[in-house]
Design a protein around this motif. Sequence first.
Motif, PDB file in Angstrom:
ATOM      1  N   GLN A  29       0.855  -1.197   0.000  1.00 40.80           N
ATOM      2  CA  GLN A  29       0.000   0.000   0.000  1.00 40.80           C
ATOM      3  C   GLN A  29       0.881   1.234   0.000  1.00 40.80           C
ATOM      4  O   GLN A  29       1.844   1.307   0.770  1.00 40.80           O
ATOM      5  CB  GLN A  29      -0.859   0.044   1.258  1.00 40.80           C
ATOM      6  N   ASN A  30       0.559   2.216  -0.853  1.00 40.80           N
ATOM      7  CA  ASN A  30       1.285   3.487  -0.892  1.00 40.80           C
ATOM      8  C   ASN A  30       0.346   4.625  -0.550  1.00 40.80           C
ATOM      9  O   ASN A  30      -0.794   4.640  -0.999  1.00 40.80           O
ATOM     10  CB  ASN A  30       1.824   3.771  -2.305  1.00 40.80           C
ATOM     11  N   SER A  31       0.839   5.581   0.208  1.00 38.61           N
ATOM     12  CA  SER A  31       0.071   6.802   0.438  1.00 38.61           C
ATOM     13  C   SER A  31       1.053   7.948   0.649  1.00 38.61           C
ATOM     14  O   SER A  31       2.193   7.727   1.054  1.00 38.61           O
ATOM     15  CB  SER A  31      -0.841   6.648   1.659  1.00 38.61           C
ATOM     16  N   ALA A  32       0.608   9.179   0.342  1.00 41.07           N
ATOM     17  CA  ALA A  32       1.471  10.338   0.530  1.00 41.07           C
ATOM     18  C   ALA A  32       0.783  11.331   1.455  1.00 41.07           C
ATOM     19  O   ALA A  32      -0.444  11.460   1.443  1.00 41.07           O
ATOM     20  CB  ALA A  32       1.799  10.981  -0.815  1.00 41.07           C
ATOM     21  N   TRP A  33       1.588  12.029   2.254  1.00 37.21           N
ATOM     22  CA  TRP A  33       1.063  12.876   3.322  1.00 37.21           C
ATOM     23  C   TRP A  33       1.780  14.224   3.387  1.00 37.21           C
ATOM     24  O   TRP A  33       3.001  14.287   3.287  1.00 37.21           O
ATOM     25  CB  TRP A  33       1.236  12.176   4.673  1.00 37.21           C
ATOM     26  N   LEU A  34       0.991  15.277   3.595  1.00 42.82           N
ATOM     27  CA  LEU A  34       1.532  16.595   3.921  1.00 42.82           C
ATOM     28  C   LEU A  34       1.215  16.787   5.400  1.00 42.82           C
ATOM     29  O   LEU A  34       0.044  16.902   5.774  1.00 42.82           O
ATOM     30  CB  LEU A  34       0.840  17.677   3.085  1.00 42.82           C
ATOM     31  N   GLY A  35       2.243  16.763   6.239  1.00 37.99           N
ATOM     32  CA  GLY A  35       1.983  16.745   7.676  1.00 37.99           C
ATOM     33  C   GLY A  35       1.131  15.534   7.999  1.00 37.99           C
ATOM     34  O   GLY A  35       1.475  14.414   7.625  1.00 37.99           O
ATOM     35  N   ASP A  36      -0.045  15.750   8.619  1.00 33.60           N
ATOM     36  CA  ASP A  36      -0.900  14.597   8.938  1.00 33.60           C
ATOM     37  C   ASP A  36      -2.131  14.514   8.036  1.00 33.60           C
ATOM     38  O   ASP A  36      -3.124  13.875   8.354  1.00 33.60           O
ATOM     39  CB  ASP A  36      -1.309  14.619  10.427  1.00 33.60           C
ATOM     40  N   LEU A  37      -2.076  15.187   6.873  1.00 29.96           N
ATOM     41  CA  LEU A  37      -3.177  15.146   5.916  1.00 29.96           C
ATOM     42  C   LEU A  37      -2.762  14.312   4.708  1.00 29.96           C
ATOM     43  O   LEU A  37      -1.721  14.566   4.095  1.00 29.96           O
ATOM     44  CB  LEU A  37      -3.523  16.571   5.441  1.00 29.96           C
ATOM     45  N   THR A  44      -2.900   0.556  -7.654  1.00 32.19           N
ATOM     46  CA  THR A  44      -2.003  -0.586  -7.889  1.00 32.19           C
ATOM     47  C   THR A  44      -2.089  -1.082  -9.326  1.00 32.19           C
ATOM     48  O   THR A  44      -1.089  -1.444  -9.933  1.00 32.19           O
ATOM     49  CB  THR A  44      -2.369  -1.753  -6.936  1.00 32.19           C
ATOM     50  N   ASN A  45      -3.303  -1.083  -9.890  1.00 26.05           N
ATOM     51  CA  ASN A  45      -3.482  -1.609 -11.254  1.00 26.05           C
ATOM     52  C   ASN A  45      -2.752  -0.775 -12.305  1.00 26.05           C
ATOM     53  O   ASN A  45      -2.072  -1.301 -13.171  1.00 26.05           O
ATOM     54  CB  ASN A  45      -4.969  -1.692 -11.604  1.00 26.05           C
ATOM     55  N   SER A  46      -2.899   0.547 -12.220  1.00 25.70           N
ATOM     56  CA  SER A  46      -2.284   1.393 -13.251  1.00 25.70           C
ATOM     57  C   SER A  46      -0.879   1.835 -12.839  1.00 25.70           C
ATOM     58  O   SER A  46      -0.136   2.387 -13.650  1.00 25.70           O
ATOM     59  CB  SER A  46      -3.156   2.626 -13.503  1.00 25.70           C
ATOM     60  N   GLY A  47      -0.509   1.611 -11.569  1.00 25.47           N
ATOM     61  CA  GLY A  47       0.803   2.045 -11.106  1.00 25.47           C
ATOM     62  C   GLY A  47       0.939   3.556 -11.127  1.00 25.47           C
ATOM     63  O   GLY A  47       1.957   4.102 -11.523  1.00 25.47           O
ATOM     64  N   SER A  48      -0.137   4.242 -10.689  1.00 24.63           N
ATOM     65  CA  SER A  48      -0.057   5.711 -10.695  1.00 24.63           C
ATOM     66  C   SER A  48      -0.615   6.299  -9.406  1.00 24.63           C
ATOM     67  O   SER A  48      -1.430   5.693  -8.717  1.00 24.63           O
ATOM     68  CB  SER A  48      -0.810   6.270 -11.905  1.00 24.63           C
ATOM     69  N   PHE A  49      -0.138   7.516  -9.094  1.00 26.17           N
ATOM     70  CA  PHE A  49      -0.606   8.236  -7.907  1.00 26.17           C
ATOM     71  C   PHE A  49      -1.984   8.814  -8.161  1.00 26.17           C
ATOM     72  O   PHE A  49      -2.302   9.202  -9.289  1.00 26.17           O
ATOM     73  CB  PHE A  49       0.351   9.383  -7.565  1.00 26.17           C
ATOM     74  N   ILE A  50      -2.800   8.897  -7.122  1.00 23.90           N
ATOM     75  CA  ILE A  50      -4.116   9.509  -7.220  1.00 23.90           C
ATOM     76  C   ILE A  50      -4.101  10.741  -6.331  1.00 23.90           C
ATOM     77  O   ILE A  50      -3.902  10.623  -5.105  1.00 23.90           O
ATOM     78  CB  ILE A  50      -5.212   8.538  -6.715  1.00 23.90           C
ATOM     79  N   SER A  51      -4.277  11.927  -6.931  1.00 23.29           N
ATOM     80  CA  SER A  51      -4.315  13.159  -6.140  1.00 23.29           C
ATOM     81  C   SER A  51      -5.650  13.246  -5.418  1.00 23.29           C
ATOM     82  O   SER A  51      -6.702  13.138  -6.046  1.00 23.29           O
ATOM     83  CB  SER A  51      -4.159  14.391  -7.042  1.00 23.29           C
ATOM     84  N   LEU A  52      -5.604  13.458  -4.109  1.00 24.66           N
ATOM     85  CA  LEU A  52      -6.846  13.498  -3.328  1.00 24.66           C
ATOM     86  C   LEU A  52      -7.378  14.919  -3.163  1.00 24.66           C
ATOM     87  O   LEU A  52      -8.439  15.129  -2.602  1.00 24.66           O
ATOM     88  CB  LEU A  52      -6.608  12.870  -1.952  1.00 24.66           C
TER      89      LEU A  52
END
Length: 197
Positions: A29-37, A44-52
């Motif tokens: 599992q991958n996730s990215a965080w700015l501080g605690d947000l 996983t299927n496309s191997g790309s980041f999803i901007s939230l």
Amino acid sequence: SLATAFQEEISFKIIQSISFYNDSWVKSQNSAWLGDLQTHGWDTNSGSFISLHPWSKGNLSKEEIKELEEYFHKFSIGMPNKFHRHASQWQLKYPFEIQITRGCELHPGGPTVAFYRYAYQGSEVMHFQNNSWFPSPKGGTRAQDMCEVFNQPVVVTNRVQRILSDTCPRFLSSILDAGKADLQRQGQSHILPSSIF
């Protein structure tokens, strides 16, 4: 610039949790965080980041984003193999979890500090610094053995160094610039150092 106006530190980090259930079943599992947000998820299927968030795309070029996604995609395949190969040497007992945290931190006055750490079952085993891997003080012989293996491919460490020391700080500054108004509107301004308002 934003960076020089800071009074407190703020970080952008990508956390990768890899669960090794046995020698052939792994979940990542991958996730990215700015501080605690949380700012990004990972498909996983496309191997790309999803901007939230609308602003969490930042201002990296399409090429840079593609390069990062390729790096993470290859990493997600190659890294588990390395752990399977060395599981007995490193005394890893299935099931186990590896957590990888990489990113950068903007400090008051402007310097950016990059970090890249590996943890086994929640405790740090090694970290990356000046183009090399170093064992964590409490990592014991496992950490030393891991560093020995990880310090082999120099090409990889050079690429990692560039992502950490160049790409990450630029991206962090750009999402802070882009997200400032939105974060204030959402009442999320605790994430941002007070001095940038």
